[in-house]
Write an enzyme that holds these catalytic residues in place. Structure first.
Site, PDB file in Angstrom:
ATOM      1  N   ARG A   1     -13.581  -0.524   2.557  1.00 60.17           N
ATOM      2  CA  ARG A   1     -15.011  -0.818   2.374  1.00 60.17           C
ATOM      3  C   ARG A   1     -15.582   0.161   1.357  1.00 60.17           C
ATOM      4  NH1 ARG A   1     -19.507  -2.516   6.543  1.00 60.17           N
ATOM      5  NH2 ARG A   1     -17.729  -3.006   7.838  1.00 60.17           N
TER       6      ARG A   1
ATOM      7  N   ASP B   1      -4.093   2.326  19.105  1.00 63.08           N
ATOM      8  CA  ASP B   1      -5.046   2.334  20.221  1.00 63.08           C
ATOM      9  C   ASP B   1      -4.294   2.610  21.532  1.00 63.08           C
ATOM     10  OD1 ASP B   1      -7.489   0.836  18.695  1.00 63.08           O
ATOM     11  OD2 ASP B   1      -5.566  -0.003  18.146  1.00 63.08           O
TER      12      ASP B   1
ATOM     13  N   HIS C   1      -8.228  -4.546  17.016  1.00 60.04           N
ATOM     14  CA  HIS C   1      -8.131  -3.134  16.620  1.00 60.04           C
ATOM     15  C   HIS C   1      -9.472  -2.741  16.014  1.00 60.04           C
ATOM     16  CE1 HIS C   1      -7.133   0.649  14.932  1.00 60.04           C
ATOM     17  NE2 HIS C   1      -7.419   0.222  13.718  1.00 60.04           N
TER      18      HIS C   1
ATOM     19  N   GLY D   1       0.838  -1.199   0.000  1.00 59.04           N
ATOM     20  CA  GLY D   1       0.000   0.000   0.000  1.00 59.04           C
ATOM     21  C   GLY D   1       0.869   1.243   0.000  1.00 59.04           C
ATOM     22  N   ALA D   2       2.017   1.133  -0.683  1.00 63.59           N
ATOM     23  CA  ALA D   2       3.041   2.183  -0.616  1.00 63.59           C
ATOM     24  C   ALA D   2       2.565   3.512  -1.194  1.00 63.59           C
ATOM     25  CB  ALA D   2       4.299   1.722  -1.343  1.00 63.59           C
TER      26      ALA D   2
ATOM     27  N   GLY E   1      -3.247  -2.949   7.670  1.00 63.11           N
ATOM     28  CA  GLY E   1      -4.482  -2.883   6.873  1.00 63.11           C
ATOM     29  C   GLY E   1      -5.635  -3.587   7.575  1.00 63.11           C
ATOM     30  N   ASN E   2      -6.779  -2.969   7.574  1.00 65.71           N
ATOM     31  CA  ASN E   2      -7.930  -3.490   8.315  1.00 65.71           C
ATOM     32  C   ASN E   2      -8.747  -4.516   7.528  1.00 65.71           C
ATOM     33  OD1 ASN E   2      -7.878  -2.297  10.871  1.00 65.71           O
ATOM     34  ND2 ASN E   2      -8.378  -0.313   9.955  1.00 65.71           N
TER      35      ASN E   2
ATOM     36  N   GLN F   1      -2.169   6.730   1.740  1.00 69.49           N
ATOM     37  CA  GLN F   1      -1.997   7.790   2.745  1.00 69.49           C
ATOM     38  C   GLN F   1      -0.989   7.430   3.829  1.00 69.49           C
ATOM     39  OE1 GLN F   1      -4.844  10.322   4.716  1.00 69.49           O
ATOM     40  NE2 GLN F   1      -6.136   8.500   4.601  1.00 69.49           N
TER      41      GLN F   1
ATOM     42  N   GLY G   1       1.231   5.073   3.733  1.00 71.04           N
ATOM     43  CA  GLY G   1       2.535   4.907   3.082  1.00 71.04           C
ATOM     44  C   GLY G   1       3.276   6.237   2.984  1.00 71.04           C
TER      45      GLY G   1
END
Ligand code: NAI
Length: 326
Positions: free
Chosen positions: A92, A159, A187, A11-12, A130-131, A15, A17
């Site tokens: 999502r 968190d 998380h 995901g470089a 990453g979620n 944001q 990244g």
């Protein structure tokens, strides 16, 4: 000069990244004497954007940046890496159900886990940002049978840092003075930030605050919903603070915490009634490149209830992807 460490960032072009790469290259993550080679993974359509980020990295003339690779192939990105920050994930989109989100991400993290298994350094330290981070880390771990499961972790540090700041504001003490904070679980807004053991200059934080309603009705919801509050205010999700937490997580894992507790999402060894292998936020200390669970903490009824809520959510996520893991 030390030999460079190969660091993969997925995901470089995103944001996080953009907030992360410059700090890694400047030595904030692995130390000011540790050269790094950045191996950047993103989707084919993001390759031009990655090239732009690389141009900026070049223009910083970082003395510790010993090389860069950009690719859309996980097996190229993860080749011989000693640290892998898995940031890229499927967000999502409109109309997408939670189940679809889990499945889309399960596909990504199955492929990336298998690629790590095949080509990464055998002691690679993996952090999933990453979620849904815990479940994605679980999937990557399960997809990498030849690597030590202990080397797969999920990011709970944001968190943890959010909770530290709230406690500092409440007590009027500096964040750096707070010791022994723990964040348990997923998380997600269900995480349980637990200051029962925390101290400031040897004094109990729980006694200093002495307000269970504040804990339950203000502190926990504030920390749990902080991500949503930032999106509401900024119009964009938290990126700089997430990148900062990722730097903290890896720096502490590699360089040690000097006995200080930090929170990491790690595969459970069965302690504290958390089923084995569930990727769960626990208090740990780090030394010699390894984390160690803080053991023997008493879990009172309020805490057990909070822990069960976040555990149930993780178990549901795990059940939702079980069919993809064979
Ligand atoms: P972003 O949307 O700005 O960037 C994501 C990047 O990942 C994009 O460049 C995209 O092309 C790339 N990507 C998507 N699928 C990929 C794949 N299969 N392989 C490689 N790259 C891929 O998102 P942002 O803000 O950078 O956030 C990244 C992730 O971090 C999100 O899932 C977000 O929910 C999560 N996050 C986690 C936090 C935590 O505490 N664990 C905190 C904040 C964000």
């Amino acid at each position: 000069m030390k030999a460079p460490v190969r660091v993969a960032v997925t995901g470089a072009a995103g944001q996080i990244g953009y907030s992360l790469l410059f700090r890694i290259a400047s030595g904030e993550m692995l130390g000011k004497d540790q050269p790094v080679i950045l191996q950047l993974l993103d989707l084919p359509q993001a390759q031009t954007a990655v090239k732009g980020v690389m141009m900026e990295l070049e223009d910083c003339a970082f003395p510790l940046l010993a090389g860069m690779v950009a690719t859309d192939d996980p097996e190229v990105a993860f080749k011989d890496v000693q640290v892998a920050l898995l940031v890229g994930a499927r967000p999502r989109s409109k109309g997408m159900e939670r189940k679809d989100l889990l499945t889309a991400n399960a596909e990504i993290f199955t492929v990336q886990g298998a690629a790590l298994n095949k080509v990464a350094d055998r002691n690679v330290k993996v952090l999933v940002v990453g979620n849904p981070a815990n479940t994605n880390a679980y999937i990557a771990m399960k997809s990498a049978p030849d690597l030590n499961p202990k080397n797969f972790t999920a990011m709970l540090r944001l968190d943890h840092n959010r909770a530290l700041s709230q406690i500092a504001a409440k007590t009027g003490k500096p964040v750096a003075a707070i010791e022994k904070l723990a964040v348990w679980g997923n998380h997600s807004p269900t995480m349980y930030a637990d200051y029962r053991f925390a101290t400031i200059d040897g004094q109990s934080v729980k006694d200093m605050i002495n307000d269970h309603e504040w804990n339950r009705d203000v502190f926990l919801p504030t920390v749990g919903k902080r991500g949503a509050a930032i999106i509401e205010a900024r119009g964009l999700s938290s990126a700089a603070s997430a990148a900062n937490a990722a730097i903290d997580h890896i720096r502490d894992w590699v360089l040690g915490t000097n006995g200080k507790w930090v929170t990491m999402g790690i595969p459970s060894d069965g302690s504290y009634g958390i089923p084995k292998d569930v990727m769960f936020g626990f208090p740990v200390t780090c030394e010699n490149g390894e984390y160690k669970l803080v053991e023997g903490l008493e879990i009172d009824q309020f805490s057990r209830d909070c822990i069960n809520v976040t555990l149930n959510e993780l178990e549901e996520e795990r059940a939702g992807v079980a069919h993809l893991l064979g």
